[in-house]
Design an enzyme around this catalytic site. Structure first.
Site, PDB file in Angstrom:
ATOM      1  N   ASP A 182       5.295   4.541  -3.197  1.00 37.19           N
ATOM      2  CA  ASP A 182       4.744   5.835  -2.798  1.00 37.19           C
ATOM      3  C   ASP A 182       5.584   6.524  -1.724  1.00 37.19           C
ATOM      4  O   ASP A 182       6.207   5.874  -0.882  1.00 37.19           O
ATOM      5  CB  ASP A 182       3.314   5.612  -2.287  1.00 37.19           C
ATOM      6  CG  ASP A 182       2.518   6.895  -2.176  1.00 37.19           C
ATOM      7  OD1 ASP A 182       2.925   7.899  -2.787  1.00 37.19           O
ATOM      8  OD2 ASP A 182       1.477   6.885  -1.487  1.00 37.19           O
ATOM      9  N   GLU A 297       6.430  10.313 -10.144  1.00 32.47           N
ATOM     10  CA  GLU A 297       5.488  11.326  -9.669  1.00 32.47           C
ATOM     11  C   GLU A 297       6.204  12.165  -8.616  1.00 32.47           C
ATOM     12  O   GLU A 297       6.996  11.644  -7.829  1.00 32.47           O
ATOM     13  CB  GLU A 297       4.253  10.669  -9.051  1.00 32.47           C
ATOM     14  CG  GLU A 297       3.306  11.672  -8.401  1.00 32.47           C
ATOM     15  CD  GLU A 297       1.949  11.082  -8.063  1.00 32.47           C
ATOM     16  OE1 GLU A 297       1.173  10.859  -9.012  1.00 32.47           O
ATOM     17  OE2 GLU A 297       1.683  10.853  -6.871  1.00 32.47           O
TER      18      GLU A 297
END
Length: 516
Positions: A182, A297
Site C-alpha cells: 500500500d 491500484e
C-alpha cells in the site's frame, strides 16, 4: 495412540469458529489443534496448533525419508516405529515451503471482483478477518501494509506476508486472497514488496499532485502546464489540448462531460506530474516482476483537493493512453474521510457525485473504485451498497488495531490505561501526517474513567483518533528492559484470542453487511 485417526476425526469438526481440540501426545504433553488447518499431502498431515499461547506448524509424517518433510525446519517432538511428529516455527522459510505445496496459501490477483482490504498492524488479526467473510461476496486482501506503516511499526514486508499466510492455513481458507503493498511512493518501495511476494501494488503519487491548482488563475495554469515533463508523458502540450479542450465526452445517456480550456489546464496542472510518476512506477514494476502476475491500484485520495468527475475521467484516460494497467482507482471524494470514524459530509451530495464517478468506471469498463480510509465509514457503505452495480474495493487498517486495543481495555484495563495516557500525550505531534480532527479537551485522562467507561471510549470519535494515529509509538517505544507496550499487547491478544477474533468478526460484519 493413533494420532492420524484422531486428526482425521478432528478434521470432521471443521467450523467457522475453528474451535480448538486437544491432541494429547502423552501425559505431560498436548497440543491444541485448529481443526480447520488439517491438510493431507504426500502421506503427511499438516496442521497448526498451540502450546500455551504460542502457535506452531506440525507435520505428522511417515518415518521414512521424504523430500516434502525435509522442506520444513523444525524438531521431532514425538516418534513411533512408523511415524514422527515434527514441530516447526511459523517462520518465513517454513511459510515459503508451505506455499510451494498448498496453492491456496499463495496470494492472487483479484481483478475487478469486489474486494476488502484488512490491514493488520500487529500480525494477529487476519484469522478474525477471515471469519467475518461468512457474509457478502468480498474477496479479502489479507496481507496489506503501507511503507509508512512498516516504518512506524518496525515490521518487514515478509512479516506481514508471514502473518497472512499462517492465518489462511490456520483457518483453512481456500477461496483466494490478495496482498496489497500500500501507498508506494518510489520504485525502491515496489522492489521491497515484490520480493516479499505481494501481488497488488498501490501507487501513491500524492507528492506529485499540485493541491494549489484549484486556486490558480488561467495565466498561472498555462505556465504550470507548459512546464510539465511532456516527454515523460509521451505527449506534447498542443496534442493534449486538442484531445481535451472544448471537447464533449458522453459517459452515459444521462452524463456528458463538457470540457473547457480551464478544465483541461487545471487537470494537467493538478495531476500531470503525478501521471508521469505513475508511468515510471508501472514500468519499474513490469520490469521487476519478470512475468509474475500483479495488479495496480492508483491512489490520489490523500490529497487536499477533491477529484472532480472530469479529473477522474482525465486521469483514467491518460493512464490508458500510456498503457498503464490498473485495476482500481481511489479518487479524493467530496466530504471528509478522517481516520477511524464515520464519514463527515453531505451524504446526498456524496451519492450524486459517486454515481458520476461510477459511470466513468463503467465507461472504461476495466477497473473499480477504491474507498481509502475506509475504516468505519458506515454511512458511506450504505450509499454505495444501495447502488448494487458498483464494483468496489474497501481499504481499512487502523480499525483492526483499535479492536485489538478494545480487547486490552476489556481484559487488562490497567495496561490500557497506561497506553491511553501515553497516546494522549503524543497526539498533537503524531497527528501531523493524518487527516483527523480529535480535540483533546473533549477527553479526560484515564483516571477519569471507570473500567466500564474505558470500553465506551471506543465509541468516542476523539478517543478513536487519538488511539489510531499514535500506533507507531505505542508499538515501538522501548525502555531499558525492552518494549514499553508491544509485547504486553501481543500477549494479551494471544491469551484472549477468542475474544479478539469475536471483536474483529462482529466489527467487520458491520462493515460488510451494507454491501450485501
Amino acid at each position: 495412540m493413533d494420532f492420524q485417526k484422531l486428526l482425521e476425526k478432528f478434521s470432521d469438526s471443521k467450523s467457522v469458529t475453528n474451535d480448538l481440540l486437544e491432541l494429547k501426545i502423552n501425559d505431560s504433553y498436548s497440543i491444541q489443534v485448529y481443526p480447520n488447518s488439517i491438510n493431507h499431502l504426500n502421506e503427511i498431515m499438516f496442521f497448526i496448533g498451540r502450546e500455551g499461547i504460542e502457535k506452531y506448524l506440525y507435520l505428522l509424517a511417515p518415518k521414512a525419508k521424504s523430500a516434502t518433510k525435509e522442506k520444513f525446519n523444525g524438531a521431532i517432538v514425538n516418534e513411533s516405529d512408523t511415524q514422527i511428529l515434527k514441530k516447526c516455527e511459523l517462520s518465513k522459510s517454513n511459510r515459503v515451503a508451505l506455499q510451494s505445496l498448498f496453492s491456496f496459501t499463495v496470494p492472487q490477483v483479484l481483478g475487478i471482483n469486489d474486494s476488502f482490504g484488512f490491514g493488520d498492524r500487529l500480525g494477529l488479526a487476519n484469522a478474525g478477518h477471515i471469519r467475518s467473510l461468512n457474509i457478502g461476496n468480498f474477496k479479502p486482501i489479507l496481507a496489506q501494509q503501507s511503507i509508512r506503516e512498516l516504518t512506524r511499526t518496525q515490521r518487514s514486508a515478509d512479516e506481514v506476508m508471514d502473518a497472512a499466510v499462517w492465518a489462511v492455513f490456520q483457518e483453512g481458507y481456500k477461496n483466494g486472497f490478495g496482498s496489497d503493498a500500500d501507498h508506494l511512493k518510489t520504485p525502491a518501495d515496489i522492489t521491497v514488496m515484490l520480493d516479499a511476494g505481494f501481488t497488488m501494488f498501490t501507487f501513491d503519487p500524492g507528492e506529485h499532485v499540485d493541491n494549489n491548482a484549484d486556486e490558480y488563475d488561467e495565466q498561472k495554469l498555462f505556465s504550470v502546464v507548459a512546464n510539465l515533463p511532456w516527454s515523460e508523458l509521451n505527449d506534447t502540450f498542443p496534442a493534449a489540448e486538442r484531445r481535451y479542450s472544448q471537447k464533449e465526452f458522453k459517459i452515459s445517456n444521462e452524463f456528458i462531460l463538457n470540457v473547457n480550456e480551464q478544465d483541461f489546464l487545471r487537470a494537467y496542472a493538478k495531476y500531470g506530474k503525478a501521471i508521469a510518476h505513475i508511468k515510471k512506477m508501472f514500468e519499474h514494476l513490469k520490469n521487476e516482476s519478470e512475468g509474475r502476475p500483479f495488479e495496480v491500484e492508483v491512489s490520489v485520495d490523500e490529497t487536499e483537493s477533491v477529484t472532480s468527475t472530469f479529473e477522474h475521467f482525465f486521469f483514467a484516460n491518460e493512464l490508458h493512453r500510456l498503457k498503464v494497467e490498473f485495476v482500481s482507482l481511489a479518487p479524493r471524494f467530496i466530504g471528509d474521510f478522517e481516520k477511524g470514524i464515520d464519514y463527515k459530509g453531505d451524504l446526498d451530495l456524496f451519492k450524486r457525485e459517486y454515481v458520476k464517478h461510477l459511470a466513468i468506471t463503467k465507461y472504461f469498463g476495466n477497473y473499480k473504485i477504491s474507498l481509502h480510509s475506509g475504516s468505519d465509514k458506515f454511512s458511506v457503505y450504505k450509499v454505495i451498497g444501495s447502488l448494487h452495480s458498483a464494483h468496489t474495493h474497501v481499504k481499512t487498517a487502523g480499525t483492526s488495531y483499535l479492536e485489538a486495543l478494545r480487547v486490552v481495555a476489556a481484559e487488562d484495563p490497567k495496561l490500557f490505561r497506561a497506553i491511553y495516557n501515553f497516546c494522549f500525550g503524543l497526539y498533537e505531534t503524531e497527528k501531523m501526517s493524518y487527516h483527523v480532527s480529535a480535540v483533546l479537551s473533549n477527553l479526560k485522562p484515564a483516571s477519569g474513567y471507570t473500567d466500564q467507561e474505558l470500553l465506551g471510549l471506543f465509541n468516542s470519535e476523539d478517543a478513536r483518533q487519538v488511539l489510531h494515529v499514535t500506533f507507531g509509538k505505542v508499538l515501538t517505544e522501548k525502555t531499558d528492559s525492552g518494549y514499553l507496550f508491544k509485547n504486553k499487547i501481543l500477549n494479551c491478544l494471544k491469551e484472549n484470542e477468542e475474544t479478539h477474533y469475536k471483536f474483529l468478526t462482529n466489527h467487520f460484519v458491520k462493515h460488510i453487511e451494507p454491501f450485501c
